[in-house]
Write a protein that holds these residues in place. Structure first.
Motif, PDB file in Angstrom:
ATOM      1  N   ARG A   7      12.355  95.355 -18.863  1.00  8.84           N
ATOM      2  CA  ARG A   7      13.631  95.979 -18.539  1.00  8.84           C
ATOM      3  C   ARG A   7      13.602  96.583 -17.132  1.00  8.84           C
ATOM      4  NH1 ARG A   7      15.933 100.448 -17.803  1.00  8.84           N
ATOM      5  NH2 ARG A   7      14.141 101.727 -18.323  1.00  8.84           N
ATOM      6  N   ILE A   8      12.505  97.256 -16.810  1.00  9.43           N
ATOM      7  CA  ILE A   8      12.362  97.861 -15.475  1.00  9.43           C
ATOM      8  C   ILE A   8      12.397  96.779 -14.396  1.00  9.43           C
ATOM      9  CG2 ILE A   8      10.735  99.054 -13.947  1.00  9.43           C
ATOM     10  CD1 ILE A   8       9.863 100.702 -16.403  1.00  9.43           C
ATOM     11  N   LYS A   9      11.670  95.689 -14.625  1.00  4.42           N
ATOM     12  CA  LYS A   9      11.652  94.608 -13.641  1.00  4.42           C
ATOM     13  C   LYS A   9      13.058  94.056 -13.415  1.00  4.42           C
ATOM     14  CE  LYS A   9       8.571  91.401 -14.149  1.00  4.42           C
ATOM     15  NZ  LYS A   9       7.655  90.440 -14.785  1.00  4.42           N
ATOM     16  N   LYS A  10      13.792  93.855 -14.488  1.00  4.08           N
ATOM     17  CA  LYS A  10      15.123  93.263 -14.388  1.00  4.08           C
ATOM     18  C   LYS A  10      16.131  94.249 -13.791  1.00  4.08           C
ATOM     19  CE  LYS A  10      18.801  91.276 -17.144  1.00  4.08           C
ATOM     20  NZ  LYS A  10      19.337  91.111 -18.482  1.00  4.08           N
ATOM     21  N   ASP A  11      16.194  95.449 -14.351  1.00  2.00           N
ATOM     22  CA  ASP A  11      17.210  96.420 -13.931  1.00  2.00           C
ATOM     23  C   ASP A  11      16.999  96.931 -12.510  1.00  2.00           C
ATOM     24  OD1 ASP A  11      18.245  96.114 -16.458  1.00  2.00           O
ATOM     25  OD2 ASP A  11      17.721  98.123 -17.158  1.00  2.00           O
ATOM     26  N   LYS A  20       6.245  92.881 -10.492  1.00  2.00           N
ATOM     27  CA  LYS A  20       5.473  93.327 -11.650  1.00  2.00           C
ATOM     28  C   LYS A  20       4.586  94.531 -11.350  1.00  2.00           C
ATOM     29  CE  LYS A  20       2.419  91.667 -15.281  1.00  2.00           C
ATOM     30  NZ  LYS A  20       1.719  90.508 -15.846  1.00  2.00           N
ATOM     31  N   ASN A  21       3.842  94.504 -10.256  1.00  2.00           N
ATOM     32  CA  ASN A  21       2.921  95.607  -9.957  1.00  2.00           C
ATOM     33  C   ASN A  21       3.643  96.934  -9.775  1.00  2.00           C
ATOM     34  OD1 ASN A  21       0.611  94.027 -10.111  1.00  2.00           O
ATOM     35  ND2 ASN A  21       0.692  93.485  -7.953  1.00  2.00           N
ATOM     36  N   LEU A  22       4.772  96.912  -9.103  1.00  2.65           N
ATOM     37  CA  LEU A  22       5.539  98.146  -8.914  1.00  2.65           C
ATOM     38  C   LEU A  22       6.184  98.607 -10.221  1.00  2.65           C
ATOM     39  CD1 LEU A  22       7.219  97.501  -5.455  1.00  2.65           C
ATOM     40  CD2 LEU A  22       5.285  98.982  -5.977  1.00  2.65           C
ATOM     41  N   ALA A  23       6.594  97.671 -11.045  1.00  3.62           N
ATOM     42  CA  ALA A  23       7.183  98.022 -12.339  1.00  3.62           C
ATOM     43  C   ALA A  23       6.128  98.654 -13.248  1.00  3.62           C
ATOM     44  CB  ALA A  23       7.786  96.785 -12.995  1.00  3.62           C
ATOM     45  N   ILE A  24       4.898  98.153 -13.176  1.00  2.00           N
ATOM     46  CA  ILE A  24       3.813  98.744 -13.974  1.00  2.00           C
ATOM     47  C   ILE A  24       3.557 100.173 -13.518  1.00  2.00           C
ATOM     48  CG2 ILE A  24       1.337  98.632 -14.488  1.00  2.00           C
ATOM     49  CD1 ILE A  24       1.608  95.570 -14.462  1.00  2.00           C
ATOM     50  N   LYS A  25       3.564 100.414 -12.227  1.00  2.00           N
ATOM     51  CA  LYS A  25       3.378 101.783 -11.718  1.00  2.00           C
ATOM     52  C   LYS A  25       4.511 102.689 -12.166  1.00  2.00           C
ATOM     53  CE  LYS A  25       0.570 100.905  -7.643  1.00  2.00           C
ATOM     54  NZ  LYS A  25       0.486 101.017  -6.186  1.00  2.00           N
ATOM     55  N   ALA A  26       5.725 102.190 -12.130  1.00  2.00           N
ATOM     56  CA  ALA A  26       6.868 102.984 -12.582  1.00  2.00           C
ATOM     57  C   ALA A  26       6.737 103.320 -14.059  1.00  2.00           C
ATOM     58  CB  ALA A  26       8.165 102.226 -12.325  1.00  2.00           C
ATOM     59  N   LEU A  27       6.296 102.354 -14.847  1.00  2.00           N
ATOM     60  CA  LEU A  27       6.092 102.579 -16.277  1.00  2.00           C
ATOM     61  C   LEU A  27       4.982 103.595 -16.515  1.00  2.00           C
ATOM     62  CD1 LEU A  27       6.987 101.770 -19.106  1.00  2.00           C
ATOM     63  CD2 LEU A  27       5.373  99.875 -19.004  1.00  2.00           C
ATOM     64  N   TYR A  28       3.934 103.533 -15.716  1.00  2.00           N
ATOM     65  CA  TYR A  28       2.850 104.523 -15.800  1.00  2.00           C
ATOM     66  C   TYR A  28       3.407 105.932 -15.616  1.00  2.00           C
ATOM     67  CZ  TYR A  28      -0.946 107.488 -14.137  1.00  2.00           C
ATOM     68  OH  TYR A  28      -1.806 108.537 -13.959  1.00  2.00           O
ATOM     69  N   HIS A  29       4.228 106.107 -14.598  1.00  2.00           N
ATOM     70  CA  HIS A  29       4.754 107.441 -14.307  1.00  2.00           C
ATOM     71  C   HIS A  29       5.727 107.931 -15.374  1.00  2.00           C
ATOM     72  CE1 HIS A  29       2.754 108.184 -10.552  1.00  2.00           C
ATOM     73  NE2 HIS A  29       3.014 106.945 -10.192  1.00  2.00           N
ATOM     74  N   SER A  30       6.406 107.021 -16.045  1.00  2.00           N
ATOM     75  CA  SER A  30       7.363 107.455 -17.065  1.00  2.00           C
ATOM     76  C   SER A  30       6.750 107.582 -18.453  1.00  2.00           C
ATOM     77  CB  SER A  30       8.558 106.498 -17.115  1.00  2.00           C
ATOM     78  OG  SER A  30       8.167 105.239 -17.599  1.00  2.00           O
ATOM     79  N   ALA A  31       5.719 106.800 -18.777  1.00  2.00           N
ATOM     80  CA  ALA A  31       5.186 106.798 -20.141  1.00  2.00           C
ATOM     81  C   ALA A  31       3.797 107.405 -20.277  1.00  2.00           C
ATOM     82  CB  ALA A  31       5.151 105.359 -20.671  1.00  2.00           C
TER      83      ALA A  31
END
Length: 62
Positions: free
Chosen positions: A24-28, A33-44
């Motif tokens: 969802r992060i990648k699409k929205d 992918k690498n930046l989306a994983i970092k964003a997910l790290y910071h949120s979860a």
């Protein structure tokens, strides 16, 4: 606690809801992918996130 791509990838692979959130992060947000994983790290994970303890356990076992 620092970001560890390997531990984060393992955590995502173990939890379907994180995998779906990554997609969802990648699409929205139009992130690669690498930046989306970092964003997910910071949120979860970071700052007492719901997956912080599991993430720390994965880091210790590497």
């Amino acid at each position: 606690m620092k970001y560890n791509k390997t531990a984060m990838t393992k955590l995502i692979n173990e939890h379907r809801e994180l995998h779906d959130e990554l997609k969802r992060i990648k699409k929205d947000m139009g992130l690669e992918k690498n930046l989306a994983i970092k964003a997910l790290y910071h949120s979860a994970v970071a700052e007492e996130g719901p997956y912080m303890k599991e993430y720390q356990e994965l880091e210790r076992n590497q």
